[in-house]
Design a protein around this motif. Structure first.
Motif, PDB file in Angstrom:
ATOM      1  N   ARG A   1     -11.010  -6.128   4.202  1.00 22.09           N
ATOM      2  CA  ARG A   1     -12.270  -5.451   3.885  1.00 22.09           C
ATOM      3  C   ARG A   1     -12.060  -4.042   3.344  1.00 22.09           C
ATOM      4  O   ARG A   1     -12.971  -3.480   2.741  1.00 22.09           O
ATOM      5  CB  ARG A   1     -13.165  -5.443   5.131  1.00 22.09           C
ATOM      6  CG  ARG A   1     -13.793  -6.821   5.369  1.00 22.09           C
ATOM      7  CD  ARG A   1     -14.654  -6.883   6.592  1.00 22.09           C
ATOM      8  NE  ARG A   1     -15.443  -8.124   6.591  1.00 22.09           N
ATOM      9  CZ  ARG A   1     -15.976  -8.688   7.658  1.00 22.09           C
ATOM     10  NH1 ARG A   1     -15.818  -8.101   8.858  1.00 22.09           N
ATOM     11  NH2 ARG A   1     -16.671  -9.806   7.557  1.00 22.09           N
ATOM     12  N   GLU A   2     -10.880  -3.478   3.541  1.00 27.34           N
ATOM     13  CA  GLU A   2     -10.548  -2.220   2.881  1.00 27.34           C
ATOM     14  C   GLU A   2     -10.274  -2.435   1.395  1.00 27.34           C
ATOM     15  O   GLU A   2     -10.429  -1.512   0.588  1.00 27.34           O
ATOM     16  CB  GLU A   2      -9.308  -1.600   3.520  1.00 27.34           C
ATOM     17  CG  GLU A   2      -9.504  -1.132   4.949  1.00 27.34           C
ATOM     18  CD  GLU A   2      -8.204  -0.683   5.589  1.00 27.34           C
ATOM     19  OE1 GLU A   2      -8.249  -0.173   6.720  1.00 27.34           O
ATOM     20  OE2 GLU A   2      -7.135  -0.838   4.946  1.00 27.34           O
ATOM     21  N   LEU A   3      -9.860  -3.646   1.038  1.00 22.22           N
ATOM     22  CA  LEU A   3      -9.463  -3.946  -0.336  1.00 22.22           C
ATOM     23  C   LEU A   3     -10.584  -4.501  -1.193  1.00 22.22           C
ATOM     24  O   LEU A   3     -10.667  -4.226  -2.389  1.00 22.22           O
ATOM     25  CB  LEU A   3      -8.324  -4.977  -0.333  1.00 22.22           C
ATOM     26  CG  LEU A   3      -6.987  -4.562   0.264  1.00 22.22           C
ATOM     27  CD1 LEU A   3      -6.092  -5.771   0.388  1.00 22.22           C
ATOM     28  CD2 LEU A   3      -6.328  -3.494  -0.607  1.00 22.22           C
TER      29      LEU A   3
ATOM     30  N   ALA B   1      -9.790  -6.776   8.833  1.00 24.79           N
ATOM     31  CA  ALA B   1     -10.105  -5.363   8.616  1.00 24.79           C
ATOM     32  C   ALA B   1      -9.378  -4.830   7.386  1.00 24.79           C
ATOM     33  O   ALA B   1      -9.951  -4.084   6.576  1.00 24.79           O
ATOM     34  CB  ALA B   1      -9.720  -4.552   9.854  1.00 24.79           C
ATOM     35  N   GLY B   2      -8.106  -5.227   7.227  1.00 22.05           N
ATOM     36  CA  GLY B   2      -7.359  -4.801   6.052  1.00 22.05           C
ATOM     37  C   GLY B   2      -7.921  -5.373   4.773  1.00 22.05           C
ATOM     38  O   GLY B   2      -7.997  -4.683   3.739  1.00 22.05           O
TER      39      GLY B   2
ATOM     40  N   GLU C   1     -14.697  -6.823  -1.111  1.00 25.89           N
ATOM     41  CA  GLU C   1     -15.914  -7.161  -0.381  1.00 25.89           C
ATOM     42  C   GLU C   1     -15.747  -8.541   0.252  1.00 25.89           C
ATOM     43  O   GLU C   1     -15.690  -9.560  -0.447  1.00 25.89           O
ATOM     44  CB  GLU C   1     -17.120  -7.151  -1.329  1.00 25.89           C
ATOM     45  CG  GLU C   1     -18.441  -7.387  -0.620  1.00 25.89           C
ATOM     46  CD  GLU C   1     -19.617  -7.343  -1.575  1.00 25.89           C
ATOM     47  OE1 GLU C   1     -20.711  -7.811  -1.186  1.00 25.89           O
ATOM     48  OE2 GLU C   1     -19.451  -6.831  -2.702  1.00 25.89           O
TER      49      GLU C   1
ATOM     50  N   ARG D   1      -9.978  -1.019  -4.299  1.00 23.19           N
ATOM     51  CA  ARG D   1      -9.132   0.097  -3.865  1.00 23.19           C
ATOM     52  C   ARG D   1      -7.773  -0.037  -4.508  1.00 23.19           C
ATOM     53  O   ARG D   1      -7.164  -1.100  -4.492  1.00 23.19           O
ATOM     54  CB  ARG D   1      -8.991   0.099  -2.345  1.00 23.19           C
ATOM     55  CG  ARG D   1      -7.964   1.091  -1.825  1.00 23.19           C
ATOM     56  CD  ARG D   1      -7.801   0.999  -0.322  1.00 23.19           C
ATOM     57  NE  ARG D   1      -6.657   1.768   0.129  1.00 23.19           N
ATOM     58  CZ  ARG D   1      -6.270   1.881   1.398  1.00 23.19           C
ATOM     59  NH1 ARG D   1      -6.954   1.247   2.339  1.00 23.19           N
ATOM     60  NH2 ARG D   1      -5.220   2.601   1.735  1.00 23.19           N
TER      61      ARG D   1
ATOM     62  N   ASP E   1      -0.860  -9.316   1.759  1.00 21.68           N
ATOM     63  CA  ASP E   1      -1.049  -7.928   2.156  1.00 21.68           C
ATOM     64  C   ASP E   1       0.073  -7.587   3.129  1.00 21.68           C
ATOM     65  O   ASP E   1      -0.029  -7.837   4.331  1.00 21.68           O
ATOM     66  CB  ASP E   1      -2.430  -7.765   2.811  1.00 21.68           C
ATOM     67  CG  ASP E   1      -2.728  -6.327   3.213  1.00 21.68           C
ATOM     68  OD1 ASP E   1      -1.873  -5.449   2.987  1.00 21.68           O
ATOM     69  OD2 ASP E   1      -3.818  -6.089   3.775  1.00 21.68           O
TER      70      ASP E   1
ATOM     71  N   ARG F   1       0.829  -1.217   0.000  1.00 15.57           N
ATOM     72  CA  ARG F   1       0.000   0.000   0.000  1.00 15.57           C
ATOM     73  C   ARG F   1       0.861   1.264   0.000  1.00 15.57           C
ATOM     74  O   ARG F   1       0.480   2.265  -0.590  1.00 15.57           O
ATOM     75  CB  ARG F   1      -0.905  -0.004   1.241  1.00 15.57           C
ATOM     76  CG  ARG F   1      -1.833  -1.225   1.321  1.00 15.57           C
ATOM     77  CD  ARG F   1      -2.494  -1.298   2.687  1.00 15.57           C
ATOM     78  NE  ARG F   1      -3.267  -2.538   2.833  1.00 15.57           N
ATOM     79  CZ  ARG F   1      -4.567  -2.577   3.093  1.00 15.57           C
ATOM     80  NH1 ARG F   1      -5.253  -1.459   3.234  1.00 15.57           N
ATOM     81  NH2 ARG F   1      -5.187  -3.735   3.228  1.00 15.57           N
TER      82      ARG F   1
ATOM     83  N   ASN G   1      -0.464  -5.599   6.443  1.00 12.74           N
ATOM     84  CA  ASN G   1      -1.227  -6.204   7.523  1.00 12.74           C
ATOM     85  C   ASN G   1      -0.782  -7.616   7.875  1.00 12.74           C
ATOM     86  O   ASN G   1      -1.428  -8.292   8.674  1.00 12.74           O
ATOM     87  CB  ASN G   1      -2.719  -6.198   7.170  1.00 12.74           C
ATOM     88  CG  ASN G   1      -3.303  -4.799   7.228  1.00 12.74           C
ATOM     89  OD1 ASN G   1      -3.338  -4.182   8.278  1.00 12.74           O
ATOM     90  ND2 ASN G   1      -3.729  -4.285   6.081  1.00 12.74           N
TER      91      ASN G   1
END
Length: 419
Positions: free
Chosen positions: A331-333, A328-329, A335, A182, A289, A142, A292
């Motif tokens: 779900r930022e990326l 949580a990470g 669904e 994202r 990721d 990121r 995270n």
């Protein structure tokens, strides 16, 4: 022909059993559970041909500081467990120094470098092609600075070990992975690894192949192993098993067994967790990721979120902190829906301080053989170290094995390291 019992039905044990069986030996595998239901089940499902260098303890003060204050999700620790394993951890830290680590990697890279070639004939013979995707995985970043550093590291690994990769910016990654919503800085696509969408299922397929070729898989307690005259005996659900030789492939449970025979195994246990989640759109390839500390893998049961490492006693209560941050990470990326079921898997990676697997004859007991300590790569290296073990069983010396299999100095594999 020898009668051999292999203790442990994970990828390492089944890999050893198949290699010994192929050389004409009568082999039985014993485990308390069905094949592939312990550590081999819980990994991220990667056969990591690209993993030329084993996971080291960082020496950079900034990274150590992030670990110390609990800011990193790659690794979390518990002070009592760290104190209990302070000796092995200190040895691990020393082995992780750049110069020594790269010497270790000269051997390690030869192991991982042939991992897919050693899996390939077993996958075909077991009819397990549908479980394996030979298209690599993404290491996603990121932060632009972290991405630039990763690109430089990929170039170094290509130049040093021939590890292949390609670089994608954030827009290109979203094109290749429509599930992402994202844009990130970018990703390194490691092209050589293979992704397995049911790791436990692949081990089970190998075990069926082993049985089809005349082997036996039985339930029993490996901790009941005793010497029996000039051989060995262990209790199984089918009664006592006698054998001339026994292979210890018990992963994180190895120190407990071998301690009874006078071997001190300075193992570091790195706990990992995973859970499956429903997704509207599946990933085409696994995504690490990096920010995270989790790996997002498309599996037959949904999206598997697999964590990094937790330094903890084997019997400590579950701590879902890493998994929750990883979710949580994720779900930022993309669904990510609800969990597929209530199960959260937990297991331990059997890591040795010098980061190399222990393979070969035990130095103090005739007919006792070692095949353990694969750290993060038991799923990757099971068939490979099985071939090494079978060659040693046939009487080939470490140097013979090295020359035959192209490993360089293979003396590091000998069981005498921890005699």
């Amino acid at each position: 022909m020898a009668e051999i019992v292999v203790l442990g039905a994970g990828m390492v044990g089944i890999g050893a059993a198949l290699a010994l069986q192929a050389r004409g030996h009568d082999v039985t595998v014993l485990d308390r559970r069905e094949p592939g239901r312990e550590t081999s089940y819980g990994n991220a499902g990667l056969i990591q041909q690209e993993a030329a260098e084993p996971y080291a303890i960082p020496h950079e003060p900034s990274k150590l500081w992030h670990y110390a204050i609990g800011d990193s999700n790659d690794l979390v620790y518990h002070v009592p467990a760290v104190l209990k394993t302070a000796g092995p951890l200190w040895s691990y830290f020393r082995a992780s120094a750049t110069r020594r680590h790269r010497l270790i990697a000269q051997t390690y890279s030869r192991l991982t470098g042939r991992s897919t070639a050693d899996h390939a004939p077993l996958i075909e013979a077991a009819g397990a092609q549908a479980l394996v995707q030979r298209t690599g995985f993404y290491q996603m970043h990121r932060d632009p600075r972290a991405f630039d550093k990763a690109v430089g590291e990929a170039a170094r690994l290509r130049a040093t070990y021939g590890v292949e990769s390609r670089v994608l910016d954030g827009a290109a990654l979203m094109t290749e992975e429509p599930a992402l919503r994202r844009e990130v800085a970018g990703a390194v696509h490691w092209t050589d690894p293979w992704a397995v969408k049911d790791p436990g299922g692949l081990v089970a397929a190998y075990a069926r192949l082993f049985v089809d070729r005349g082997g036996r898989v039985v339930n029993g307690d490996a901790q009941t192993l005793t010497q029996d005259g000039g051989g060995w005996q262990v209790r199984s659900a089918e009664g006592p098993l006698q054998a001339s030789d026994v292979v210890v492939a018990l992963g994180p449970w190895t120190p407990e067994l071998l301690g009874r025979f006078g071997y001190r195994v300075p193992m570091v246990w790195k706990r990992g967790y995973h859970r499956h989640f429903r997704v509207a759109t599946a990933l085409n390839r696994p995504i690490q990721d990096a920010a995270n500390g989790v790996l997002l893998s498309p599996m037959v049961d949904g999206l598997r979120i697999a964590t990094g490492a937790e330094l903890v006693d084997r019997d400590a209560p579950r701590n879902l902190r890493q998994l929750e941050r990883g979710l949580a990470g994720a779900r930022e990326l993309m669904e990510v829906g609800e969990p597929v079921n209530d199960d959260v898997w937990v297991g331990h990676r059997p890591c040795m301080p010098d980061m190399l697997p222990v393979v070969g004859p035990a130095p103090k007991h005739k007919g006792l053989w070692f095949d353990f300590g694969h750290g993060h790569q038991g799923f990757t290296l099971g068939p490979t170290t099985g071939e090494i073990l079978a060659a040693m069983f046939a009487g080939e010396t470490d140097d013979d094995v090295a020359k035959k299999l192209g490993y360089g100095d293979a003396s590091v594999f000998g069981g005498a390291r921890y005699g």
